[in-house]
Scaffold this motif. Structure first.
Motif, PDB file in Angstrom:
ATOM      1  N   TYR A  11      -6.351 -42.922   9.374  1.00  0.00           N
ATOM      2  CA  TYR A  11      -5.572 -44.155   9.633  1.00  0.00           C
ATOM      3  C   TYR A  11      -6.462 -45.388   9.628  1.00  0.00           C
ATOM      4  O   TYR A  11      -6.051 -46.459   9.175  1.00  0.00           O
ATOM      5  N   ASP A  12      -7.713 -45.264  10.100  1.00  0.00           N
ATOM      6  CA  ASP A  12      -8.623 -46.418  10.053  1.00  0.00           C
ATOM      7  C   ASP A  12      -8.907 -46.781   8.603  1.00  0.00           C
ATOM      8  O   ASP A  12      -8.896 -47.953   8.224  1.00  0.00           O
ATOM      9  N   PHE A  15      -5.987 -48.674   6.917  1.00  0.00           N
ATOM     10  CA  PHE A  15      -5.798 -50.080   7.263  1.00  0.00           C
ATOM     11  C   PHE A  15      -7.008 -50.935   6.870  1.00  0.00           C
ATOM     12  O   PHE A  15      -6.843 -52.062   6.413  1.00  0.00           O
ATOM     13  N   PHE A 298      -2.659 -48.086  19.590  1.00  0.00           N
ATOM     14  CA  PHE A 298      -2.362 -47.488  18.288  1.00  0.00           C
ATOM     15  C   PHE A 298      -0.966 -47.841  17.768  1.00  0.00           C
ATOM     16  O   PHE A 298      -0.054 -47.015  17.745  1.00  0.00           O
ATOM     17  N   LEU A 303      -3.369 -52.215  14.308  1.00  0.00           N
ATOM     18  CA  LEU A 303      -4.340 -51.763  13.303  1.00  0.00           C
ATOM     19  C   LEU A 303      -4.482 -52.782  12.168  1.00  0.00           C
ATOM     20  O   LEU A 303      -5.579 -52.991  11.642  1.00  0.00           O
TER      21      LEU A 303
END
Ligand code: NAD
Length: 332
Positions: A11-12, A15, A298, A303
């Motif tokens: 997910y990091d 984004f 989160f 993000l």
């Protein structure tokens, strides 16, 4: 510039990659946490991007400097894991993301409170097993209860506003009172907040002064059976003291999104491993404890803002422009 991004999950990467499309910098995504054993991975990079459980002590910062790293971009607000004095000494400039979504953290805090109070997590499991009994799920109305907020910064204020909406009486404590917050509750001394609150929520940074802010002494000064909520930093609470408080009934419930020894545990899938942390294991046995794994931040919105702000800081550094989100050590 080439940026080594540590502790990155898919997910990091998603984004940060999306934000990087607007800039001409190369991101290298590393799942490893940054510490003395992994710092060598920055070789060939110009900047480092790190997160809450990376180790940025003097020895790591010295190595970063030796590898020619001029910028450390923390993709978080709380930077208690960075030795700012050492960063200054070794010429590594530090930026963070001071504001992303206070709503994300405040809303998760409320989610924890409602879940623990009304046993929603237990009800979910019970119903899935065709057990429709509600025995054991008795909660209390938040309406009319006294809610104590320790730390009235961005998150504390959003939380105070939400709890006003529930009809709570809101008490506030902060060594630096805020004008806006005065509309949301009554500033009182910490001892009074602890003595009168049915729920106490921690929304302040972890600093040498706030380490174990909630210890055995302060727990004993809380209203018997009150609920403690920590969505800020684990080190604010002496976990062993909290366990004793839970055992004696002095503490009526403990909801936490952060834990003082979370590094290496939170964010990881350890389902096939033997838990090595006996304190965390004990905490998980209480029926009135609810733990989430540092996920309060989160949300999509958070993000996106974290990635965008981080890339803007990196870009400003590469152009020699002012770093608006730079943090420097405060003179002692
Ligand atoms: P902020 O800087 O806007 O506010 C922090 C407030 O704490 C300030 O008003 C400050 O005066 C106050 N404070 C300082 N020392 C204090 C003390 N001894 N007692 C009481 N209050 C004190 O920060 P914020 O954006 O509201 O974030 C608060 C904390 O939340 C961060 O420092 C971070 O550790 C944590 N956080 C957690 C998550 C998560 O995912 N769980 C995400 C973001 C932030």
């Amino acid at each position: 510039m080439k940026i080594a991004c540590f502790s990155t999950k898919p997910y990091d990467e998603k984004f940060l990659s999306a934000a990087a499309e607007n800039f001409s910098h190369e991101m290298v995504f590393l799942e490893h946490r940054l510490d003395a054993s992994t710092v060598v991975l920055v070789d060939g990079c110009d900047a480092v991007c790190a997160f809450v459980n990376d180790t940025l002590d003097a020895s790591v910062l010295e190595k970063l400097s030796e590898f020619g790293i001029g910028l450390l971009a923390m993709r978080c607000a709380g930077i208690n894991n960075v030795d700012l004095d050492a960063a200054a000494k070794f010429g590594v400039r530090v930026v963070r993301v001071p504001r992303y979504s206070p709503y994300a953290v405040a809303e998760h805090t409320v989610g924890l409170i409602l879940t623990l109070n009304r046993k929603i997590h237990k009800a979910y499991n019970r119903v899935r097993e065709n057990n429709f009994s509600i025995d054991g799920f008795l909660g209390f109305d938040l309406h009319g209860r006294t809610f104590g907020v320790i730390g009235t910064g961005a998150i504390g204020r959003v939380l105070a506003r939400i709890m006003n909406g529930f009809g709570c009486r809101v008490l506030l404590y902060d060594p630096y009172p805020n004008e806006e917050a005065k509309q949301l509750g009554e500033y009182v001394a910490l001892e009074r907040l602890l003595a009168e609150s049915d729920l106490v929520s921690l929304q302040c940074p972890l600093t040498p002064e706030t380490h174990h802010l909630i210890n055995a002494d302060r727990l004993s000064k809380m209203k018997r059976g009150a609920m403690l909520v920590n969505t800020s930093r684990g080190g604010l609470v002496d976990t062993s003291a909290a366990i004793e408080g839970l055992k004696s009934g002095q503490l009526g419930g403990f909801a936490l999104d952060v834990y003082e020894e979370e590094s290496g545990v939170f964010f990881e899938d350890l389902s096939q491993e033997v838990m090595q942390d006996d304190v965390l294991s004990r905490l998980m046995t209480f029926p009135n404890v609810l733990i989430t794994s540092h996920q309060a931040f989160f949300t999509r919105e958070a993000l996106e803002t974290i990635a965008q702000t981080t890339l803007q800081s990196i870009d400003a550094f590469s152009r020699g422009e002012e770093l608006v989100n730079e943090v420097v050590a405060t003179p002692s």
